[in-house]
Design an enzyme around this catalytic site. Structure first.
Site, PDB file in Angstrom:
ATOM      1  N   ASN A  31       0.765  -1.252  -0.098  1.00 21.47           N
ATOM      2  CA  ASN A  31      -0.112  -0.122  -0.052  1.00 21.47           C
ATOM      3  C   ASN A  31       1.039   1.195   0.125  1.00 21.47           C
ATOM      4  OD1 ASN A  31      -2.833   0.877   2.175  1.00 21.47           O
ATOM      5  ND2 ASN A  31      -2.362   1.746   0.117  1.00 21.47           N
ATOM      6  N   GLN A  64      -2.170   6.865  -1.969  1.00 27.00           N
ATOM      7  CA  GLN A  64      -2.762   8.036  -1.116  1.00 27.00           C
ATOM      8  C   GLN A  64      -1.282   8.995  -0.914  1.00 27.00           C
ATOM      9  OE1 GLN A  64      -3.958   5.363   1.937  1.00 27.00           O
ATOM     10  NE2 GLN A  64      -5.786   6.125   1.717  1.00 27.00           N
ATOM     11  N   CYS A  92      -6.133   5.104   7.786  1.00 23.34           N
ATOM     12  CA  CYS A  92      -5.453   4.077   6.925  1.00 23.34           C
ATOM     13  C   CYS A  92      -4.320   3.398   7.954  1.00 23.34           C
ATOM     14  CB  CYS A  92      -4.775   4.826   5.795  1.00 23.34           C
ATOM     15  SG  CYS A  92      -3.640   3.539   5.009  1.00 23.34           S
ATOM     16  N   GLY A  93      -4.704   2.109   8.082  1.00 27.97           N
ATOM     17  CA  GLY A  93      -3.719   1.406   9.218  1.00 27.97           C
ATOM     18  C   GLY A  93      -2.531   1.323   8.512  1.00 27.97           C
ATOM     19  N   ASN A 173     -12.991   5.024   9.618  1.00 28.50           N
ATOM     20  CA  ASN A 173     -13.770   4.969   8.053  1.00 28.50           C
ATOM     21  C   ASN A 173     -14.657   3.688   8.169  1.00 28.50           C
ATOM     22  OD1 ASN A 173     -11.799   2.970   8.273  1.00 28.50           O
ATOM     23  ND2 ASN A 173     -10.664   3.831   6.533  1.00 28.50           N
ATOM     24  N   GLU A 224     -10.934  -0.374  -1.522  1.00 29.31           N
ATOM     25  CA  GLU A 224     -11.326   0.850  -0.728  1.00 29.31           C
ATOM     26  C   GLU A 224     -11.899   1.977  -1.566  1.00 29.31           C
ATOM     27  OE1 GLU A 224      -7.826   2.112   1.001  1.00 29.31           O
ATOM     28  OE2 GLU A 224      -7.265  -0.038   1.470  1.00 29.31           O
ATOM     29  N   ARG A 225     -12.502   2.920  -1.042  1.00 24.61           N
ATOM     30  CA  ARG A 225     -13.076   4.189  -1.558  1.00 24.61           C
ATOM     31  C   ARG A 225     -11.857   4.877  -2.027  1.00 24.61           C
ATOM     32  NH1 ARG A 225     -15.547   7.602   3.514  1.00 24.61           N
ATOM     33  NH2 ARG A 225     -13.348   7.095   4.241  1.00 24.61           N
ATOM     34  N   CYS A 233      -4.993  -3.984   3.634  1.00 23.24           N
ATOM     35  CA  CYS A 233      -5.946  -2.857   4.078  1.00 23.24           C
ATOM     36  C   CYS A 233      -5.760  -3.113   5.626  1.00 23.24           C
ATOM     37  CB  CYS A 233      -7.364  -2.839   3.541  1.00 23.24           C
ATOM     38  SG  CYS A 233      -8.229  -1.619   4.295  1.00 23.24           S
TER      39      CYS A 233
END
Length: 292
Positions: A31, A64, A92-93, A173, A224-225, A233
């Site tokens: 990620n 992100q 966000c983890g 979230n 995810e959005r 995630c």
């Protein structure tokens, strides 16, 4: 590695005649994040610039953009999370672990507190590249998720294609998690966008599908959005374990969550609280220049 100073991680603006803004590229289980430090000089990129930074050909390439700001509380820093579509996320983890690792390097300590829109999270260095984070309390109340109507979040009347009997939660979230017999038989990229657009979710929702492998292991995919299908995630892993335990699908409170990029360890605590442990990877530092 732990003793390495922060200034050896960040690229020096002065070395490049201030022709750009320093950033760090990191990932947590693939990620990917472009991380900017705005504690001394504000950084408020436009939606257009966010999209460009995240573009793998035109920019840094990231899922992100993360902006480190000064905390208004007693935390070590505030973490701002902006999705590739330019919209801000609450939690966000994977990003939390990466920022915690950077701050622990900077302050030369093994515990930090990070302020987010979801609250203040305590994080700990377990060893060189593994970080544990207190992810806060999971909520199942409709108004906290939020939902457009008050429903039973463990029995929502949502059935889209092969997905049904989901569990709706919020851990900073919003998530909906479906449990399936064969995770690879589900085309999550087909069905998740349909669920995200449901009028029940005024702020959309992260969609997870999980398969119970045994009492210690769960397989998980999350769409995810604003980001789509990701290799891992953190918040999705937390709520999947919570939902599985609450539904009686597992009895252990410490679970390995297996995703495309690797494993996280999720531990359920009292009062619906949860911790997440997982690896982080520092890739490189650079200078971002948005000049056309």
């Amino acid at each position: 590695m732990y003793e390495e100073k922060m200034d050896t991680l960040w690229c020096s603006n002065s070395d490049q005649n201030n022709k750009g803004r320093s950033f760090i590229k990191m990932h947590g289980l693939e990620n990917h994040f472009a991380i900017f430090d705005a504690r001394q000089e504000p950084f408020m990129p436009s939606k257009k610039e966010i999209i460009k930074i995240c573009d793998s050909e035109l920019g840094v390439g990231a899922d992100q953009v993360i902006i480190i700001e000064n905390s208004s509380s007693h935390a070590d820093a505030f973490m701002r999370i902006i999705n590739v579509d330019g919209f801000e996320a609450e939690a966000c983890g994977n990003a939390t672990r990466c920022i915690a690792w950077l701050l622990m390097k900077e302050f030369n300590k093994k515990q930090v507190k990070i302020e987010t829109l979801a609250g203040i999270l305590s994080c700990y260095l377990l060893h060189d590249d593994w970080v544990k984070c207190d992810m806060g309390r999971i909520s199942v109340k409709s108004e906290n998720i939020p939902l457009s109507m008050n429903i039973d979040t463990f029995q929502p009347e949502i059935e889209i294609g092969p997905l049904k009997d989901g569990v709706i939660t919020n851990i900073g979230n919003p998530h909906i998690t479906f449990f399936v017999d064969q995770i690879d038989a589900i085309d999550i990229e087909k069905w998740a966008p349909v669920i995200q657009e449901d009028k029940l979710f005024p702020k959309q929702v992260n969609v997870g599908i999980a398969e119970i492998l045994d009492n210690e292991n769960i397989s998980l995919k999350v769409y995810e959005r604003g980001a789509g299908l990701t290799a891992a995630c953190g918040t999705g892993a937390c709520v999947a374990v919570f939902a599985a335990y609450t539904k009686g699908l597992i009895s252990n409170k410490k679970i390995n969550v297996l995703m495309a990029a690797g494993k996280m360890i999720i531990e359920l605590q009292a009062e619906k609280k949860v911790t997440m442990s997982g690896p982080v990877t520092y890739l490189y530092s650079g200078l971002w220049n948005d000049a056309e």
